[in-house]
Write a protein that holds these residues in place. Structure first.
Motif, mmCIF file in Angstrom:
data_model
loop_
_atom_site.group_PDB
_atom_site.id
_atom_site.type_symbol
_atom_site.label_atom_id
_atom_site.label_comp_id
_atom_site.label_asym_id
_atom_site.label_seq_id
_atom_site.Cartn_x
_atom_site.Cartn_y
_atom_site.Cartn_z
ATOM 1 N N SER A 59 -75.456 22.662 22.225
ATOM 2 C CA SER A 59 -74.103 22.717 21.561
ATOM 3 C C SER A 59 -73.676 21.422 21.133
ATOM 4 O O SER A 59 -73.181 21.328 19.967
ATOM 5 C CB SER A 59 -73.142 23.405 22.123
ATOM 6 O OG SER A 59 -73.698 24.645 22.742
ATOM 7 N N GLU A 60 -73.541 20.450 21.748
ATOM 8 C CA GLU A 60 -73.021 19.044 21.563
ATOM 9 C C GLU A 60 -74.094 18.467 20.345
ATOM 10 O O GLU A 60 -73.422 17.571 19.371
ATOM 11 C CB GLU A 60 -73.510 17.931 22.761
ATOM 12 C CG GLU A 60 -72.442 18.338 23.787
ATOM 13 C CD GLU A 60 -72.394 17.333 24.907
ATOM 14 O OE1 GLU A 60 -71.425 17.035 25.641
ATOM 15 O OE2 GLU A 60 -73.690 16.904 25.107
ATOM 16 N N GLU A 61 -75.441 18.689 20.320
ATOM 17 C CA GLU A 61 -76.403 18.090 19.095
ATOM 18 C C GLU A 61 -75.845 19.028 17.930
ATOM 19 O O GLU A 61 -75.886 18.276 16.923
ATOM 20 C CB GLU A 61 -77.650 18.550 19.371
ATOM 21 C CG GLU A 61 -78.359 17.800 20.458
ATOM 22 C CD GLU A 61 -79.805 18.281 21.114
ATOM 23 O OE1 GLU A 61 -80.213 19.143 20.484
ATOM 24 O OE2 GLU A 61 -80.275 17.727 22.176
ATOM 25 N N MET A 62 -75.465 20.421 18.077
ATOM 26 C CA MET A 62 -75.404 20.985 16.800
ATOM 27 C C MET A 62 -73.996 20.594 16.156
ATOM 28 O O MET A 62 -73.815 20.484 14.906
ATOM 29 C CB MET A 62 -75.268 22.543 17.111
ATOM 30 C CG MET A 62 -76.499 22.981 17.592
ATOM 31 S SD MET A 62 -76.541 24.921 18.054
ATOM 32 C CE MET A 62 -76.499 25.642 16.501
ATOM 33 N N VAL A 63 -73.138 20.257 17.157
ATOM 34 C CA VAL A 63 -71.600 19.921 16.426
ATOM 35 C C VAL A 63 -71.342 18.497 16.060
ATOM 36 O O VAL A 63 -70.470 17.785 15.661
ATOM 37 C CB VAL A 63 -70.395 20.483 17.107
ATOM 38 C CG1 VAL A 63 -70.508 21.861 17.291
ATOM 39 C CG2 VAL A 63 -70.359 19.831 18.728
ATOM 40 N N GLY A 64 -72.387 17.759 16.455
ATOM 41 C CA GLY A 64 -72.421 16.175 16.322
ATOM 42 C C GLY A 64 -71.165 15.310 17.395
ATOM 43 O O GLY A 64 -70.789 14.659 16.923
ATOM 44 N N GLU A 65 -71.199 16.085 18.542
ATOM 45 C CA GLU A 65 -70.022 15.317 19.516
ATOM 46 C C GLU A 65 -70.512 15.553 20.910
ATOM 47 O O GLU A 65 -71.027 16.734 21.258
ATOM 48 C CB GLU A 65 -68.561 16.087 19.281
ATOM 49 C CG GLU A 65 -67.710 15.771 18.256
ATOM 50 C CD GLU A 65 -66.246 16.171 18.371
ATOM 51 O OE1 GLU A 65 -65.424 15.719 18.954
ATOM 52 O OE2 GLU A 65 -66.099 17.275 17.641
ATOM 53 N N ARG A 66 -69.993 14.498 21.901
ATOM 54 C CA ARG A 66 -70.355 14.484 23.077
ATOM 55 C C ARG A 66 -69.169 14.822 23.883
ATOM 56 O O ARG A 66 -68.153 14.211 23.723
ATOM 57 C CB ARG A 66 -71.418 13.398 23.663
ATOM 58 C CG ARG A 66 -72.603 13.421 23.060
ATOM 59 C CD ARG A 66 -73.403 12.279 23.637
ATOM 60 N NE ARG A 66 -73.761 12.232 24.904
ATOM 61 C CZ ARG A 66 -74.549 13.209 25.555
ATOM 62 N NH1 ARG A 66 -75.412 13.837 24.812
ATOM 63 N NH2 ARG A 66 -74.893 13.134 26.863
ATOM 64 N N PHE A 67 -68.964 15.542 24.843
ATOM 65 C CA PHE A 67 -68.062 15.725 25.687
ATOM 66 C C PHE A 67 -68.207 15.823 27.235
ATOM 67 O O PHE A 67 -69.271 16.054 27.809
ATOM 68 C CB PHE A 67 -67.481 17.413 25.516
ATOM 69 C CG PHE A 67 -67.169 17.646 24.079
ATOM 70 C CD1 PHE A 67 -66.046 16.996 23.444
ATOM 71 C CD2 PHE A 67 -68.153 18.519 23.469
ATOM 72 C CE1 PHE A 67 -65.631 17.316 22.097
ATOM 73 C CE2 PHE A 67 -67.634 18.915 21.999
ATOM 74 C CZ PHE A 67 -66.343 18.162 21.365
#
Length: 322
Positions: free
Chosen positions: A314-322
């Motif tokens: 999901s991080e890859e898909m939205v371009g953000e790391r949490f």
């Protein structure tokens, strides 16, 4: 965990005698149905609800239906959010962060149900994009606003039993689109998100759970002809009879809101954290047929390893790391 609540409990039953003054709750999808009822019962018990709606018209309609029920200092504020647009999601999160007001509970309630094939603004399959990725970005961006001891409640569905997530083909690019399968994948993703969020935040006392709110007749009627509905109910009741259980009953909107408010303010945090709930109870982990109405969550939906893989994808898909 022992309690007196179950399938016949309403949201008002669950919160009877509860004083929620001073509690702040964020609820997505406070524009109709379950979101409105959840907000209504919370403000009636003194909570302050920040609700999201896609348009000013939806916000006005929601406020008119909820605000008159506010008591004990409870109240309602509406904020714009379109989960089909990550730009809108990030703008909403930024506005909440700028206010810097903590939440005791976040209820990820909004969602698309068996939508026709399409894509979000960012190019994701509609149901996966709205139900999972939109909430994934919103909740993670505002995670610091969930107060220690707070909770994340994710409204999922027993519809998850129809399919695990497919992280190699989330947009149905290599198979025919099936709205039920797409919905099921998004609901499985909701449950897995709660599992991983709980793992990451429990050390500071924040717990997460996912739930099935129950089936309402109007939703089925929107998706099935009378003949299809009759056949489905016949199959369900045959299955229930084989299990020695009473015939299927539809839920009212207040019945459907019961598990959300139970998980938010009544259930013990250590009992529901990382788990799936329905009928104001924690569900067993079992393999069940798609058409079974017995309580239970499929093993793949609460698999911690699977939850971690979904988080990274999901991080890859939205371009953000949490």
């Amino acid at each position: 965990m022992t309690n007196s609540f179950g399938a016949t409990s309403t949201a008002d039953d669950v919160l009877s005698g509860k004083d929620l003054r001073g509690k702040r709750v964020l609820i997505t999808g406070v524009s109709a149905g379950l979101g409105v009822e959840t907000a209504r019962v919370l403000v009636a018990h003194g909570a302050y609800v920040v609700g999201t709606a896609r348009t000013p018209f939806e916000a006005e309609q929601a406020e008119a239906g909820i605000q008159p029920h506010a008591s004990r200092g409870g109240g309602l504020t509406l904020i714009n959010l379109d989960l089909a647009s990550l730009e809108s999601v990030r703008r909403c999160a930024d506005a909440l962060i700028a206010e810097a007001q903590p939440f005791d509970v976040v209820i990820a309630n909004a969602g698309a149900v068996q939508a026709p094939f399409g894509h979000t603004t960012d190019g994701f399959e509609t149901q996966f994009g709205i139900n999972h990725l939109g909430h994934f970005v919103l909740v993670n961006r505002i995670a610091s606003l969930i107060a220690p001891g707070g909770r994340l409640v994710v409204v999922a569905s027993i519809g998850h039993r129809a399919s695990d997530v497919d992280l190699d083909n989330p947009n149905f690019e290599r198979q025919p689109y099936d709205p039920m399968i797409a919905y099921a994948r998004s609901k499985t993703a909701n449950i897995l998100f709660a599992v991983e969020f709980d793992r990451r935040h429990r050390t500071r006392g924040v717990r997460a759970t996912a739930l099935h709110p129950g089936v309402i007749k109007s939703k089925l009627e929107q998706r099935m002809s009378p003949e299809e509905l009759d056949k489905a109910l016949e199959q369900i009741n045959t299955q229930l009879a084989a299990e020695g259980r009473a015939p299927f009953q539809y839920r009212t909107i207040s019945h459907r809101a019961a598990t959300s408010v139970w998980a938010a303010f009544v259930a013990r945090a250590d009992e529901i954290g990382g788990r799936f709930c329905e009928d104001c109870q924690v569900s067993p982990v079992v393999n069940l047929p798609v058409n079974s109405m017995s309580p239970g969550v499929m093993p793949y939906a609460v698999d911690p390893e699977r939850a971690g893989v979904l988080w990274a994808r999901s991080e890859e898909m939205v371009g953000e790391r949490f």
